[in-house]
Design an enzyme around this catalytic site. Structure first.
Site, short mmCIF file in Angstrom:
data_model
loop_
_atom_site.label_atom_id
_atom_site.label_comp_id
_atom_site.label_asym_id
_atom_site.label_seq_id
_atom_site.Cartn_x
_atom_site.Cartn_y
_atom_site.Cartn_z
N SER A 102 0.84 -1.20 0.00
CA SER A 102 0.00 0.00 0.00
C SER A 102 0.87 1.25 0.00
CB SER A 102 -0.92 0.01 1.23
OG SER A 102 -0.17 0.27 2.40
N SER A 104 0.80 3.76 2.25
CA SER A 104 0.78 4.47 3.52
C SER A 104 2.16 5.00 3.94
CB SER A 104 0.23 3.56 4.63
OG SER A 104 1.13 2.51 4.93
N LYS A 159 4.95 0.72 9.60
CA LYS A 159 4.74 2.14 9.89
C LYS A 159 6.01 2.69 10.53
CE LYS A 159 0.29 1.78 8.84
NZ LYS A 159 -0.26 2.35 7.58
N SER A 262 -3.12 7.05 5.65
CA SER A 262 -2.56 5.96 6.44
C SER A 262 -3.48 5.63 7.61
CB SER A 262 -1.17 6.33 6.97
OG SER A 262 -0.69 5.36 7.89
#
Length: 297
Positions: A102, A104, A159, A262
């Site tokens: 993704s 994010s 993250k 995100s």
């Protein structure tokens, strides 16, 4: 699908076959080979004594190879054990590859990046159950961390750590403050998202001496919409400007670098230490852009 569990099961199955072969089946094949070669030598000696024949069609070497050859089920199990074991150990305790699915973490990591994750930086953990057995270092602010998603541990998320245990993290008006220390922001050229054909504001965010790039979408509001109920949610206060959270012991507050695109700790809460997988540190492949290969911040 839990690939670590599948790999562990393969290690067990092939390991049992390998041990059984070494302790039993190989000895049985060697004994059968010795008997066959003894009979072969006796027959050859008899032919030589009776008829003066010194050679016969059957090859002694081929006979030995035939008797010592593993059956197909051992060849496809025990023979692969060393390779599968090496992959399992490397992947479980040293380094593990992941693919970024993704956006994010844009602009730090792009969709399609293949990354490597250090599995021992944050301590040695038992594979499959992810239980820490040898503590080493703890995640630090600014680290790009892979972890098991708290709401579904079968999923791996990536993250950036912005808050460690005991930190007070405030993210208001799209600016980060940790323990009362505001982050510094240096504007950079707008970032073009080639997938969506849109531009986002890009900044260099610096806090505690660590710098990295982030994106902000000027059209998105600063407040959080649709935050879930999660453990220690009482540690967070939401308002129209954003939120403030105190990170509980044994947990981390994480955010994506693509701040307005995100789903992270702002929405689903803190990452418990037991869910930590490792520290991402290297892009080893991107099939669409080989120039991305290398380390990142």
């Amino acid at each position: 699908m839990n690939f670590a569990l599948i790999l562990f099961v393969l290690v067990v199955i092939t390991g049992i076959a390998w041990v059984a072969d070494k302790l039993y089946f190989e000895k049985k094949r060697r004994a059968a080979a010795a008997d066959a070669l003894s009979a072969f030598d006796a027959r050859r000696q008899d032919l030589q004594d009776r008829y003066g024949v010194s050679e016969i069609d059957t090859s002694r070497t081929k006979l030995a190879e035939e008797k010592l050859r593993q059956p197909w089920w051992l060849e496809y199990s025990a023979s692969f054990f060393p390779v599968i074991l090496a992959v399992f150990v490397l992947r479980s305790f040293v380094v593990e590859p992941f693919k970024i699915p993704s956006g994010s973490m844009i602009p730090t990591l792009l969709i399609g990046d293949f990354i490597l994750v250090n599995k021992y930086t944050y301590g040695i953990r038992l594979p499959v159950v992810n239980q820490k057995v040898i503590p080493l270092n703890d995640p630090q602010r600014g680290d790009v961390m892979v972890f098991r998603f708290p709401k579904d541990p079968s999923l791996d998320y990536i993250k950036r750590v912005v808050g460690v245990p005991g930190d007070v993290v405030r993210y208001e008006d799209k600016k980060l403050t940790v323990n009362g220390q505001p982050a510094e922001y240096q504007p950079k050229a707008d970032f073009l998202d080639e997938e969506r054909l849109t531009y986002s504001k890009q900044f260099t965010e610096t806090i505690g001496g660590a710098s990295h790039q982030i994106l902000n979408d000027a059209d998105r509001p600063p407040f959080v919409i649709g935050a879930d109920d999660f453990p220690f949610r009482e540690n967070c206060t939401y308002n129209q400007r954003g939120l403030t959270c105190k990170v509980p012991e044994g947990h981390y507050f994480v955010m994506g670098d693509n701040r307005d695109n995100s789903l992270d700790s702002r929405y689903w809460g803190f990452v418990p230490d037991k869910n930590v997988v490792g520290k991402a540190f290297f892009i080893w492949m991107n099939l669409g852009d080989l120039g991305r290969i290398g380390s990142f911040r």
